[in-house]
Structures are given as C-alpha cells and as structure tokens.
Design an enzyme around this catalytic site. Structure first.
Site, PDB file in Angstrom:
ATOM      1  CB  SER A 138     -21.660  29.493  11.396  1.00  0.00           C
ATOM      2  OG  SER A 138     -22.361  29.983  12.526  1.00  0.00           O
ATOM      3  CE1 TYR A 151     -20.265  25.206  14.615  1.00  0.00           C
ATOM      4  CE2 TYR A 151     -20.959  27.490  14.802  1.00  0.00           C
ATOM      5  CZ  TYR A 151     -21.069  26.254  14.207  1.00  0.00           C
ATOM      6  OH  TYR A 151     -21.979  26.056  13.202  1.00  0.00           O
TER       7      TYR A 151
END
Length: 254
Positions: A138, A151
């Site tokens: 990400s 996350y």
C-alpha cells in the site's frame, strides 16, 4: 506478450475487488486460477465469470490466518507458478484509538496471512522449478496515512517480507515483488462510505477521489494489469521491488 498459458496461479482474496480483477485477467491470459476465499460462496462470482469465459478456475475455502488451513490448501493445489497475496482487511484508527483486539485482527490477516501463504508456497514453487510471488502492499508503506495505524503497520511488514523473500530465494528462481496502490474504487470503498457517511455519499466519494493528484480513484483492472506484467515472463529481470500505482499520490501530493 504477457501470456500465462500453462501457469498455475493462487490468488488470495480473489472473490472481490482487486483480487477478482486479477483472477479474471490471469484466467483470460491462460492461467489456471485457484482462488482462496473464506468461503466457496465468496469466490462464486469470480468462478462463474471465469467459467463463462472458458477459463480454468478452482475455489478453495481457506482462512489465510490459519496456517493449517493454508498448508492443506496449498498441498491440495500442488505445484504452482504464481502466488498473489491479495487478501487483507482495513481498519480506521490512530494508535491510541486502536483496540488490542482490532490490532490483532489486522495483523492476523494482513501479516500472518501473507506469512502463512509464503511459508506454504515455497515447497510448491520448488516442484515447478521456480516462479513469482506478488504481494499487495500500500502507499501506506511510503507515506503517513491519517487514522490508519494498524493497517499501515501491517502493510509495512508486507513490504519488508517482500524484500526478505526476494533475497532468500534468488538462487531458486523465485522472484518476489509488491504493488502499493493508493485508493482503488472497489465495493469495499462504497460500503465504507455508505456505512460511515450516510446521506453524504456523493460528497465523500468526490473528496476521496480528489485525494489522488490525478483526480480520481484507481480501478481494479488497472491494478490487475500491473500485476499481470509483474507475474509474466516479461518481468523476469525484476525482483525485490515495490511498484506504487497511486495517481501521483506519493510524489505529487504537496
């Protein structure tokens, strides 16, 4: 170019969003696709689409956070050429607002789940004489994303695992790379907006879209196209690399 004929690919979380787009494209390019999802039902729309288009696909119910389930699934599938670690979950919160249970849940899927699949895949890659691993990281690995502590932590680990695996298996013809998407328009995004911003869906969607300098969210098919390149023989000189696909977010978001 970019043919996956005679290749066998495992794609975790291949039942929806980015994972579904990758599964469909890989099957179109000739791969035998094995979709790992929590349940057979979760994979059914992907299976139906690939089957209708004449592709070869199999679905496996498997919780990637459970090592024994993962090992059993990989042993059943046998030798493989491609592994795409796509399965993951999201969480909103800063470190002080992230409960231990939520942190553990994210780590179990986004970190341990990737580890479990990497761990189970190496013996199967050896049977094929090598292959390629692609991990979904990400932009949170590269920049600070507000309210995404757990996350971001998990995706940072995914990037580190990518480098480690690439280094350790160079001599066994196993390549390992990662992709770092910015916000991609998936059913998850729509569900997140409707749940957290009822009545303001259009406004929030526009705001999230414009957080990318290019002015829109990415599409799952665009991520799938990059995944196809990195898992094809045309990228055989590439390993240990991360590829942002972010509409300019990392470099141009001043």
């Amino acid at each position: 170019m970019f043919s996956l004929k005679n290749k066998k690919a495992i794609i975790t979380g291949g039942g929806s969003g980015i994972g579904k787009a990758i599964s469909l494209l890989f099957a179109k390019q000739g791969a035998e696709v094995h979709v790992l999802e929590l349940s057979q039902e979760s994979a059914q729309s992907t299976v139906d689409k690939i089957t209708a288009d004449g592709g070869k696909v199999f679905a496996h119910a498997c919780n990637v956070a459970n090592q024994q389930e993962v090992i059993a699934a990989f042993e059943k599938i046998g030798n493989i050429d491609i592994l795409v670690n796509n399965a993951g979950i999201a969480h909103v919160g800063k470190v002080e607002t992230t409960a231990e249970a939520d942190f553990d849940r994210v780590m179990n899927v986004n970190v341990k789940g990737v580890y479990n699949c990497l761990h189970a895949s190496i013996p199967q890659f050896r049977k094929s004489g090598g292959g390629v691993i692609l991990n979904l990281a990400s932009i949170a690995c590269w920049v600070g994303i507000p309210d995404r502590f757990a996350y971001s932590t998990g995706k940072g680990a995914v990037m580190a695992m990518t480098l480690s695996v690439a280094k350790d298996y160079l001599n066994e013809n196993i390549r390992c790379n990662s992709i770092s998407p910015a916000r991609v328009h998936t059913p998850f995004v729509d569900g997140f907006i409707s749940k957290n911003y009822p009545g303001n869906e259009a406004e929030i969607f526009e705001k999230l879209s414009k957080s990318q300098p290019i002015g829109r969210m990415g599409q799952p098919d665009e991520v799938a196209a990059l995944a196809l390149f990195l898992c094809s023989d045309e990228s055989s000189f590439i390993t240990g690399s991360d590829y942002p696909i972010d509409g300019g977010f990392i470099k141009l978001n001043n």
